[in-house]
Design a protein around this motif. Structure first.
Motif, PDB file in Angstrom:
ATOM      1  N   LEU A  10     -34.693  -1.238 -14.251  1.00  0.00           N
ATOM      2  CA  LEU A  10     -33.465  -1.766 -14.838  1.00  0.00           C
ATOM      3  C   LEU A  10     -32.874  -2.898 -14.018  1.00  0.00           C
ATOM      4  O   LEU A  10     -32.334  -3.856 -14.559  1.00  0.00           O
ATOM      5  N   LEU A  11     -32.949  -2.803 -12.717  1.00  0.00           N
ATOM      6  CA  LEU A  11     -32.308  -3.783 -11.858  1.00  0.00           C
ATOM      7  C   LEU A  11     -33.192  -4.974 -11.510  1.00  0.00           C
ATOM      8  O   LEU A  11     -32.684  -6.049 -11.220  1.00  0.00           O
ATOM      9  N   ILE A  12     -34.508  -4.789 -11.528  1.00  0.00           N
ATOM     10  CA  ILE A  12     -35.398  -5.859 -11.076  1.00  0.00           C
ATOM     11  C   ILE A  12     -36.180  -6.470 -12.234  1.00  0.00           C
ATOM     12  O   ILE A  12     -36.202  -7.684 -12.419  1.00  0.00           O
ATOM     13  N   VAL A  13     -36.819  -5.657 -13.031  1.00  0.00           N
ATOM     14  CA  VAL A  13     -37.619  -6.152 -14.148  1.00  0.00           C
ATOM     15  C   VAL A  13     -36.756  -6.139 -15.397  1.00  0.00           C
ATOM     16  O   VAL A  13     -36.537  -5.111 -15.992  1.00  0.00           O
ATOM     17  N   GLN A  14     -36.260  -7.289 -15.809  1.00  0.00           N
ATOM     18  CA  GLN A  14     -35.242  -7.334 -16.848  1.00  0.00           C
ATOM     19  C   GLN A  14     -35.825  -7.162 -18.241  1.00  0.00           C
ATOM     20  O   GLN A  14     -35.149  -6.656 -19.131  1.00  0.00           O
ATOM     21  N   PHE A  15     -37.030  -7.613 -18.480  1.00  0.00           N
ATOM     22  CA  PHE A  15     -37.551  -7.580 -19.832  1.00  0.00           C
ATOM     23  C   PHE A  15     -38.595  -6.480 -19.970  1.00  0.00           C
ATOM     24  O   PHE A  15     -39.789  -6.726 -20.027  1.00  0.00           O
ATOM     25  N   THR A  16     -38.130  -5.251 -20.001  1.00  0.00           N
ATOM     26  CA  THR A  16     -38.988  -4.095 -20.156  1.00  0.00           C
ATOM     27  C   THR A  16     -38.578  -3.334 -21.396  1.00  0.00           C
ATOM     28  O   THR A  16     -37.529  -3.562 -21.984  1.00  0.00           O
ATOM     29  N   ILE A  17     -39.376  -2.394 -21.767  1.00  0.00           N
ATOM     30  CA  ILE A  17     -39.075  -1.575 -22.938  1.00  0.00           C
ATOM     31  C   ILE A  17     -37.771  -0.836 -22.760  1.00  0.00           C
ATOM     32  O   ILE A  17     -36.959  -0.730 -23.667  1.00  0.00           O
ATOM     33  N   SER A 103     -34.644  11.208 -16.548  1.00  0.00           N
ATOM     34  CA  SER A 103     -34.063  10.138 -15.734  1.00  0.00           C
ATOM     35  C   SER A 103     -32.561   9.992 -15.918  1.00  0.00           C
ATOM     36  O   SER A 103     -31.904   9.302 -15.145  1.00  0.00           O
ATOM     37  N   GLY A 104     -32.017  10.580 -16.982  1.00  0.00           N
ATOM     38  CA  GLY A 104     -30.607  10.390 -17.291  1.00  0.00           C
ATOM     39  C   GLY A 104     -30.310   9.045 -17.924  1.00  0.00           C
ATOM     40  O   GLY A 104     -29.161   8.628 -18.005  1.00  0.00           O
ATOM     41  N   TYR A 105     -31.379   8.357 -18.421  1.00  0.00           N
ATOM     42  CA  TYR A 105     -31.199   7.035 -19.020  1.00  0.00           C
ATOM     43  C   TYR A 105     -30.683   7.158 -20.449  1.00  0.00           C
ATOM     44  O   TYR A 105     -31.119   8.020 -21.215  1.00  0.00           O
ATOM     45  N   GLY A 106     -29.767   6.282 -20.829  1.00  0.00           N
ATOM     46  CA  GLY A 106     -29.267   6.234 -22.193  1.00  0.00           C
ATOM     47  C   GLY A 106     -28.776   4.843 -22.530  1.00  0.00           C
ATOM     48  O   GLY A 106     -28.217   4.146 -21.683  1.00  0.00           O
ATOM     49  N   GLN A 107     -29.010   4.431 -23.764  1.00  0.00           N
ATOM     50  CA  GLN A 107     -28.566   3.121 -24.246  1.00  0.00           C
ATOM     51  C   GLN A 107     -28.037   3.304 -25.659  1.00  0.00           C
ATOM     52  O   GLN A 107     -28.692   3.923 -26.498  1.00  0.00           O
ATOM     53  N   GLN A 108     -26.862   2.764 -25.935  1.00  0.00           N
ATOM     54  CA  GLN A 108     -26.237   2.973 -27.238  1.00  0.00           C
ATOM     55  C   GLN A 108     -25.695   1.662 -27.790  1.00  0.00           C
ATOM     56  O   GLN A 108     -25.112   0.865 -27.064  1.00  0.00           O
ATOM     57  N   LEU A 109     -25.900   1.482 -29.107  1.00  0.00           N
ATOM     58  CA  LEU A 109     -25.387   0.310 -29.816  1.00  0.00           C
ATOM     59  C   LEU A 109     -24.496   0.771 -30.961  1.00  0.00           C
ATOM     60  O   LEU A 109     -24.833   1.715 -31.674  1.00  0.00           O
ATOM     61  N   THR A 110     -23.396   0.074 -31.129  1.00  0.00           N
ATOM     62  CA  THR A 110     -22.535   0.264 -32.289  1.00  0.00           C
ATOM     63  C   THR A 110     -22.427  -1.081 -32.992  1.00  0.00           C
ATOM     64  O   THR A 110     -22.045  -2.076 -32.379  1.00  0.00           O
ATOM     65  N   THR A 111     -22.793  -1.109 -34.275  1.00  0.00           N
ATOM     66  CA  THR A 111     -22.853  -2.360 -35.026  1.00  0.00           C
ATOM     67  C   THR A 111     -21.929  -2.301 -36.231  1.00  0.00           C
ATOM     68  O   THR A 111     -21.942  -1.325 -36.988  1.00  0.00           O
ATOM     69  N   PHE A 112     -21.132  -3.354 -36.400  1.00  0.00           N
ATOM     70  CA  PHE A 112     -20.297  -3.524 -37.578  1.00  0.00           C
ATOM     71  C   PHE A 112     -20.797  -4.761 -38.320  1.00  0.00           C
ATOM     72  O   PHE A 112     -21.026  -5.805 -37.707  1.00  0.00           O
ATOM     73  N   GLY A 113     -20.961  -4.630 -39.637  1.00  0.00           N
ATOM     74  CA  GLY A 113     -21.489  -5.753 -40.401  1.00  0.00           C
ATOM     75  C   GLY A 113     -20.779  -5.963 -41.718  1.00  0.00           C
ATOM     76  O   GLY A 113     -20.262  -5.023 -42.323  1.00  0.00           O
ATOM     77  N   VAL A 114     -20.767  -7.224 -42.166  1.00  0.00           N
ATOM     78  CA  VAL A 114     -20.208  -7.578 -43.460  1.00  0.00           C
ATOM     79  C   VAL A 114     -21.112  -8.632 -44.090  1.00  0.00           C
ATOM     80  O   VAL A 114     -21.654  -9.503 -43.385  1.00  0.00           O
ATOM     81  N   ALA A 115     -21.331  -8.516 -45.400  1.00  0.00           N
ATOM     82  CA  ALA A 115     -22.174  -9.472 -46.109  1.00  0.00           C
ATOM     83  C   ALA A 115     -21.540  -9.821 -47.450  1.00  0.00           C
ATOM     84  O   ALA A 115     -20.800  -9.023 -48.031  1.00  0.00           O
ATOM     85  N   TRP A 116     -21.859 -11.016 -47.921  1.00  0.00           N
ATOM     86  CA  TRP A 116     -21.335 -11.510 -49.191  1.00  0.00           C
ATOM     87  C   TRP A 116     -22.477 -12.110 -49.995  1.00  0.00           C
ATOM     88  O   TRP A 116     -23.317 -12.852 -49.466  1.00  0.00           O
ATOM     89  N   LYS A 117     -22.516 -11.778 -51.292  1.00  0.00           N
ATOM     90  CA  LYS A 117     -23.555 -12.284 -52.178  1.00  0.00           C
ATOM     91  C   LYS A 117     -22.900 -13.060 -53.314  1.00  0.00           C
ATOM     92  O   LYS A 117     -22.069 -12.515 -54.045  1.00  0.00           O
ATOM     93  N   SER A 132     -23.832  -0.189 -24.743  1.00  0.00           N
ATOM     94  CA  SER A 132     -23.484   0.563 -23.537  1.00  0.00           C
ATOM     95  C   SER A 132     -24.766   1.126 -22.940  1.00  0.00           C
ATOM     96  O   SER A 132     -25.620   1.668 -23.658  1.00  0.00           O
ATOM     97  N   ILE A 133     -24.911   1.001 -21.608  1.00  0.00           N
ATOM     98  CA  ILE A 133     -26.117   1.465 -20.910  1.00  0.00           C
ATOM     99  C   ILE A 133     -25.709   2.445 -19.823  1.00  0.00           C
ATOM    100  O   ILE A 133     -24.798   2.181 -19.036  1.00  0.00           O
ATOM    101  N   GLU A 134     -26.399   3.600 -19.775  1.00  0.00           N
ATOM    102  CA  GLU A 134     -26.103   4.644 -18.794  1.00  0.00           C
ATOM    103  C   GLU A 134     -27.348   4.998 -18.003  1.00  0.00           C
ATOM    104  O   GLU A 134     -28.473   4.900 -18.493  1.00  0.00           O
ATOM    105  N   ILE A 140     -23.657   1.962 -16.419  1.00  0.00           N
ATOM    106  CA  ILE A 140     -24.038   0.898 -15.490  1.00  0.00           C
ATOM    107  C   ILE A 140     -23.992  -0.486 -16.142  1.00  0.00           C
ATOM    108  O   ILE A 140     -24.131  -1.501 -15.460  1.00  0.00           O
ATOM    109  N   GLY A 141     -23.836  -0.555 -17.480  1.00  0.00           N
ATOM    110  CA  GLY A 141     -23.820  -1.858 -18.133  1.00  0.00           C
ATOM    111  C   GLY A 141     -23.220  -1.809 -19.522  1.00  0.00           C
ATOM    112  O   GLY A 141     -23.089  -0.742 -20.126  1.00  0.00           O
ATOM    113  N   LYS A 142     -22.827  -2.976 -19.998  1.00  0.00           N
ATOM    114  CA  LYS A 142     -22.300  -3.109 -21.347  1.00  0.00           C
ATOM    115  C   LYS A 142     -22.668  -4.485 -21.875  1.00  0.00           C
ATOM    116  O   LYS A 142     -23.012  -5.396 -21.105  1.00  0.00           O
TER     117      LYS A 142
END
Length: 267
Positions: A10-17, A103-117, A132-134, A140-142
């Protein structure tokens, strides 16, 4: 040992799964995963912010990622008004549930969306994502990002309905780890979709990636799907009965194959 490895990743290799679990491919439902992670005019708003579909749609998706104890879960709710305006909210989570080496790792996303047709075959949508990242039960991050999409169609050509869409993901995306701030580039993509009776073809061009998908409905209520994501095959199928639908997908990824199941209720 596992805790130490993930902390260093998480701290060194930024582009990982793990560090970017939702980016690119992980945050998709089973339909989109089976279609090579492409998008259509009727995809979930998490992958196509401009989608306007059912009046009411509630969907739950779950899968274990690469058989390593990490699980992805999401629940979304969409509400459309007069087939012209759609509101959506989604919650996604990646969590380590390994009973032996957690590992106690957790990552959470909350998404709000609006669309018009519009009546002139034009769709426009915007998503706002909070992250949010735990690690080891500590935050540890947001992060914060925006997604913008524009879809047009259908145009009829020789009996085919053709759609064209442009999606800009990760607009103004930032991540904050304590005093360290990451700024991520915008990820644009171009999407082509062709519908012909019970067959749908999908193509996505995203930076240096090429994604393709094919959907076929041999009988009412049953759908077969297949796709390619940079040469990595995807496949799946779905059942639909009345208001309920269940979809299954499998991705033969280089990091290891895994499956995904989605269930939904729509009106």
């Amino acid at each position: 040992m596992k805790k130490t490895c993930i902390y260093l990743i998480l701290l060194i290799v930024q582009f990982t799964i793990l560090g970017h679990a939702f980016e690119g491919d992980i945050g998709r439902n089973s339909k989109e995963m089976a279609l090579g992670f492409t998008s259509t005019p009727y995809s979930s708003f998490l992958s196509n912010p401009a989608s306007v579909g059912e009046k009411i749609l509630i969907e739950y998706t779950s899968s274990e990622l690469f058989n390593n104890g990490l699980f992805y879960d999401s629940i979304t709710a969409e509400l459309s008004f007069n087939d012209f305006v759609r509101l959506g909210i989604g919650m996604e989570k990646v969590q380590d549930r390994d009973a032996l080496d957690n590992s106690g790792y957790g990552q959470q996303l909350t998404t709000f969306g609006v669309a018009w047709k519009s009546p002139q075959k034009f769709q426009l949508g915007l998503n706002v994502r909070q992250e949010s990242i735990e690690l080891l039960e500590q935050k540890i991050g947001k992060g914060l990002a925006f997604d913008l999409a524009c879809y047009a169609g259908p145009w009829v050509f020789k009996g085919n309905d053709i759609y064209l869409g442009v999606i800009a993901s990760d607009i103004n995306k930032t991540r904050v780890y304590g005093e360290r701030i990451e700024i991520h580039p915008i990820k644009p993509s171009i999407n082509f979709n062709i519908f012909n009776n019970n067959v749908m073809y999908s193509l996505m061009l995203k930076q240096d990636e090429v994604r393709m998908g094919l959907e076929y409905k041999p009988v009412k209520g049953f759908t077969i799907r297949g796709g390619l994501h940079n040469g990595q095959p995807t496949c799946g199928f779905g059942f639909e009965k009345g208001y309920f639908q269940m979809d299954f997908a499998y991705w033969m990824a280089q990091a290891g194959g895994f499956y995904r199941i989605s269930t939904s209720f729509s009106l």
